[in-house]
Design a protein around this motif. Sequence first.
Motif, mmCIF file in Angstrom:
data_model
loop_
_atom_site.group_PDB
_atom_site.id
_atom_site.type_symbol
_atom_site.label_atom_id
_atom_site.label_comp_id
_atom_site.label_asym_id
_atom_site.label_seq_id
_atom_site.Cartn_x
_atom_site.Cartn_y
_atom_site.Cartn_z
ATOM 1 N N LEU A 162 0.776 -1.286 0.067
ATOM 2 C CA LEU A 162 -0.057 0.094 0.165
ATOM 3 C C LEU A 162 1.029 1.396 0.054
ATOM 4 O O LEU A 162 0.687 2.059 -0.713
ATOM 5 N N PHE A 202 -1.264 6.659 6.892
ATOM 6 C CA PHE A 202 -2.418 6.241 6.304
ATOM 7 C C PHE A 202 -2.205 4.662 5.923
ATOM 8 O O PHE A 202 -3.199 3.962 5.897
ATOM 9 N N SER A 203 -1.114 4.305 5.371
ATOM 10 C CA SER A 203 -1.088 2.939 4.877
ATOM 11 C C SER A 203 -0.931 2.270 5.957
ATOM 12 O O SER A 203 -1.607 0.775 6.063
ATOM 13 N N TRP A 260 -4.831 1.622 7.320
ATOM 14 C CA TRP A 260 -5.785 0.893 6.451
ATOM 15 C C TRP A 260 -5.288 -0.321 6.384
ATOM 16 O O TRP A 260 -6.111 -1.222 6.251
ATOM 17 N N THR A 261 -3.914 -0.804 6.510
ATOM 18 C CA THR A 261 -3.469 -2.254 6.390
ATOM 19 C C THR A 261 -3.959 -2.875 7.684
ATOM 20 O O THR A 261 -4.544 -3.863 7.420
ATOM 21 N N GLY A 308 -7.972 -2.403 7.841
ATOM 22 C CA GLY A 308 -8.787 -3.399 6.898
ATOM 23 C C GLY A 308 -9.037 -4.624 7.428
ATOM 24 O O GLY A 308 -9.916 -5.372 6.798
ATOM 25 N N ARG A 337 -12.860 -0.986 14.824
ATOM 26 C CA ARG A 337 -12.399 0.446 14.074
ATOM 27 C C ARG A 337 -12.817 1.665 14.976
ATOM 28 O O ARG A 337 -12.246 2.636 14.617
#
Length: 175
Positions: A125, A159-160, A163-164, A167, A174
Motif C-alpha cells: 500500500l 495512512f498505509s 488502512w492495512t 482493513g 475500528r
Amino acid sequence: PVDALWIESMNTVLDDNKKLCLTSGEIIALSPEVRMLFEVEDLSVASPATVSRCGMVYMEPGALGKQCLIDSWILGLPSTFKSEHQTKLRDWVQHYISALPFVRKSLREIVSTQDNALLLSFFRLANCFFEDYVVGDARRPSKEQLEMLDKVLFSIFLFSFVWTVGGTVDSASRE
C-alpha cells in the motif's frame, strides 16, 4: 498436498537429465535453463526421493521474522529517497509493528492474518504512494515533489499502516 502419483512421475524431470516421461511413453527433454518451483501446503504424501530432488524447505510464517522483510523493503524504496527518509521509515515501521500484539489481543479480525502478511500488505500500500518518486524512462520526480516528500512521508506511512491493520478488523473494532 502433493499428489503422490503426479510428483513421482516428475522425478525424472527433477533429476539432472531433466527428461519428462509421459504416461504414453513419450520422453520430452527440457533445456538446462528450465527451473521448476513448487509451493505446496504439506509433504504428507511426498516420497523421500522427491523431497531430496526438490530441496524442499518448510518454514513457519513467524520463523522468517520481520526485520528481513523491513530491510528488504527499505532497500527497494525509490532511489530518489534520501537516507534520512529510509531511516525514518525503518524506525516508524519498527515502532508501529509493536502495536500488532494489541491488534491480536484487543480487536476482532474479520479474517485472521499473520504479522508478516500484514507487514507485506502495508509495504504494498505504501509503495503505491511512492510510485510518484520512482525514476522512469520518461519521467523523473520534480524538485517540488521531492521537497514535498519530507512533509507528507509520515502521513503516507500512517495512512498505509492504519488502512492495512484497520482493513482486517471488524467495524466495531475500528471505532
